[in-house]
Design an enzyme around this catalytic site. Structure first.
Site, PDB file in Angstrom:
ATOM      1  N   CYS A   1       0.859  -1.093  -0.183  1.00 20.48           N
ATOM      2  CA  CYS A   1       0.307  -0.072  -0.022  1.00 20.48           C
ATOM      3  C   CYS A   1       0.787   1.323  -0.079  1.00 20.48           C
ATOM      4  O   CYS A   1       0.267   2.522  -0.100  1.00 20.48           O
ATOM      5  CB  CYS A   1      -0.882   0.119   1.106  1.00 20.48           C
ATOM      6  SG  CYS A   1      -2.052  -1.404   1.132  1.00 20.48           S
TER       7      CYS A   1
ATOM      8  N   HIS B   1      12.425   1.364   5.233  1.00 28.12           N
ATOM      9  CA  HIS B   1      12.250  -0.101   5.130  1.00 28.12           C
ATOM     10  C   HIS B   1      12.642  -0.631   6.358  1.00 28.12           C
ATOM     11  O   HIS B   1      13.693  -0.692   6.525  1.00 28.12           O
ATOM     12  CB  HIS B   1      12.695  -0.437   3.748  1.00 28.12           C
ATOM     13  CG  HIS B   1      12.404  -1.624   2.998  1.00 28.12           C
ATOM     14  ND1 HIS B   1      11.968  -2.760   3.735  1.00 28.12           N
ATOM     15  CD2 HIS B   1      11.988  -1.859   1.856  1.00 28.12           C
ATOM     16  CE1 HIS B   1      11.587  -3.785   3.177  1.00 28.12           C
ATOM     17  NE2 HIS B   1      11.591  -3.264   1.942  1.00 28.12           N
TER      18      HIS B   1
ATOM     19  N   HIS C   1      -2.174  19.991   6.149  1.00 32.69           N
ATOM     20  CA  HIS C   1      -2.886  18.909   5.757  1.00 32.69           C
ATOM     21  C   HIS C   1      -2.276  17.668   6.208  1.00 32.69           C
ATOM     22  O   HIS C   1      -0.995  17.597   5.609  1.00 32.69           O
ATOM     23  CB  HIS C   1      -3.581  19.004   4.514  1.00 32.69           C
ATOM     24  CG  HIS C   1      -4.275  20.467   4.195  1.00 32.69           C
ATOM     25  ND1 HIS C   1      -5.275  20.820   4.712  1.00 32.69           N
ATOM     26  CD2 HIS C   1      -3.792  21.587   3.580  1.00 32.69           C
ATOM     27  CE1 HIS C   1      -5.573  22.044   4.262  1.00 32.69           C
ATOM     28  NE2 HIS C   1      -4.620  22.544   3.553  1.00 32.69           N
TER      29      HIS C   1
ATOM     30  N   HIS D   1      -2.676   6.936   5.016  1.00 40.22           N
ATOM     31  CA  HIS D   1      -3.242   5.864   4.252  1.00 40.22           C
ATOM     32  C   HIS D   1      -4.194   5.211   5.037  1.00 40.22           C
ATOM     33  O   HIS D   1      -4.206   4.851   6.117  1.00 40.22           O
ATOM     34  CB  HIS D   1      -2.097   4.909   4.199  1.00 40.22           C
ATOM     35  CG  HIS D   1      -2.686   3.524   3.779  1.00 40.22           C
ATOM     36  ND1 HIS D   1      -3.273   3.374   2.504  1.00 40.22           N
ATOM     37  CD2 HIS D   1      -2.319   2.308   4.196  1.00 40.22           C
ATOM     38  CE1 HIS D   1      -3.731   2.151   2.350  1.00 40.22           C
ATOM     39  NE2 HIS D   1      -3.137   1.348   3.437  1.00 40.22           N
TER      40      HIS D   1
END
Length: 500
Positions: A226, A305, A389, A393
């Protein structure tokens, strides 16, 4: 008596609020507060010079030809070096999010009824899915592809290709129409879809459909989860540094058809309840002439990662269940892993975006805890001072709740993410763009506003993109999936107890 006791605490909190606000402005404007007095002293000192003093100063230096030539030459050389070495600006010209036709929407009740009709799930797991839906934060109008929406389900390669074409071409057609850019002018194409990787690739599918030029730089990212939408933006950013005067098209989507789980492993059934049909197309440019019509400028991308850690690597994992049915299992460690990934990501991003006042407070707290062993809470920087803002996700209600708590955001900042989850479900890597278009449709984007996109994905990854608005967005002139129904939002999404 109780009100009198509470009043001093209230006054103290108000005073602390304004003390902190004053401290922030003091640190943020420290350079001006120092330079202005120095400039004033210099001007006052210069005013004491007489005309004769200035003439004498000129006479002493007018025959120094070497200085007269070297100084301007050095300035020109340094200026040329600066402009040649600085990175090219990357502009987001416009974007489009695909909105499926109304006949593909389904209520929660229709989802449960469809699950019963397939006869693939036990009664216990049908009840489990129903409970997940009730706690998911999804509404009653999310979309499924025809292969899943209609009975009997038909999850095959042909249907998967049709879903990909419908979503990608729908979004690309709209963004090309909005920008007026000819498809043959696109020099860079990056497509990401985590769970569907056919041959020829999805990027080749787009090249063929739009007859893109033969030297187009085409990339297809698969299996990256995602957060791949931000990875695509980051890749385009680097490509646009070495290919001047280019248009780049990013297409970000997920495919439901071949990834619908038909087994009874509960950890794999959750994805059926959350993921929905959707996708987005984003047109980027490094042409200076596009700045005046572009919506946003890319400021930063930060990628994290955590795949070196076994727990992080395995928390979102595609595998076979006991009956050899393929699905994606979600570990119970997912929230903890996501929190650690976010912490690592903002540790890198913070110094790039936070005002000096927040960085000093964070550093002072860190020194107090690590060196002086003081038992105080870690200082959470106020990212609301860095961004107007937030697009987080919309992977699920629990993820949004956790980030809301960790970043100390209120309902207004969380609204685009929660409403995207409610209206469209988890559309994987494209969710960030549904959230941005929600903010545009609400008329909230003003020139100069800063937007932080935060994405999480398997691997485990946390990626950030920071944008700056180049214009005030007028919603009455926008075409996006929210415009026709934006007056219905926000809606109240009730909080429910956690699933046992």
């Amino acid at each position: 008596m109780e009100e009198q006791k509470k009043l001093p605490n209230f006054l103290i909190s108000v005073k602390l609020k304004y003390v902190k606000l004053g401290y922030h402005y003091l640190i943020s404007n420290a350079m001006y507060l120092i330079l202005i007095p120095l400039l004033g002293v210099s001007l006052a000192h210069l005013s004491t010079f007489s005309i004769n003093d200035l003439i004498q100063l000129y006479e002493n230096h007018k025959f120094n030809y070497v200085s007269m030539i070297l100084c301007p030459s050095l300035i020109v050389f340094l200026a040329t070096l600066f402009f040649m070495s600085r990175p090219r600006d990357v502009y987001l010209v416009d974007l489009a999010c695909y909105k499926p036709p109304q006949n593909l929407s389904a209520t929660k009740e229709a989802f449960v009824e469809g699950s019963k009709l397939t006869k693939a799930f036990t009664d216990e797991n049908i009840l489990f899915q129903k409970k997940i839906l009730e706690r998911s934060g999804l509404g009653q109008k999310t979309y499924f592809p025809p292969s899943v929406r209609f009975f009997p389900p038909n999850p095959c390669m042909d249907e998967a290709r049709k879903e990909a074409e419908e979503v990608m071409f729908g979004a690309i057609d709209e963004v090309l129409e909005k920008t007026g850019v000819n498809a043959k002018d696109i020099g860079i194409l990056v497509v990401n879809c985590g769970m569907f990787s056919p041959t020829p690739s999805l990027s080749a599918m787009i090249v063929n459909h739009y007859k893109l030029r033969e030297n187009v730089l085409s990339y297809n990212l698969g299996g990256m989860g995602c957060s791949a939408g931000v990875i695509s933006i980051d890749q385009v950013k680097h490509l646009l540094q070495v290919h001047p005067n280019s248009y780049a098209l990013v297409v970000t989507t997920e495919n439901i058809t071949l990834n619908w789980y038909m087994g009874n492993n509960k950890s794999m059934l959750v994805t059926n309840c959350l993921f929905r049909m959707g996708g987005a197309a984003i047109l980027l440019s490094n042409k200076p002439s596009d700045r005046r019509r572009a919506k946003y400028q890319l400021v930063h991308t930060v990628r994290t990662h955590k795949g070196a850690d076994d727990k992080s690597y395995g928390c979102v994992f595609q595998e076979e269940d006991d009956t050899k049915r393929i699905g994606v299992s979600l570990s119970k460690d997912l929230m903890a892993v996501a929190g650690e990934a976010l912490k690592t990501n903002i540790t890198t991003l913070g110094p790039l975006v936070l005002p000096m006042s927040e960085q000093l407070l964070f550093f002072a707290t860190l020194i107090a805890r690590k060196i002086f062993k003081m038992k105080i809470k870690p200082y959470i920087p106020n990212f609301k001072l860095a961004f107007e803002h937030f697009c987080i996700h919309s992977g699920g209600k629990a993820v949004l709740d956790e980030i809301e708590k960790n970043l100390e955001l209120n309902e207004w900042y969380m609204e685009p993410s929660r409403m995207t989850l409610y209206r469209f479900g988890n559309t994987s890597s494209s969710s960030l763009w549904y959230e941005l278009t929600y903010t545009e449709a609400k008329g909230r984007i003003k020139k100069g506003d800063r937007i932080w996109q935060i994405a999480f994905g398997s691997g485990f990854k946390c990626n950030s993109a920071v944008w700056k608005a180049l214009k005030t967005i007028n919603p009455s002139k926008e075409k996006n999936p929210w415009i026709d129904e934006i007056h219905d939002f926000p809606v109240h999404v009730p909080k429910v107890a956690k699933l046992n």
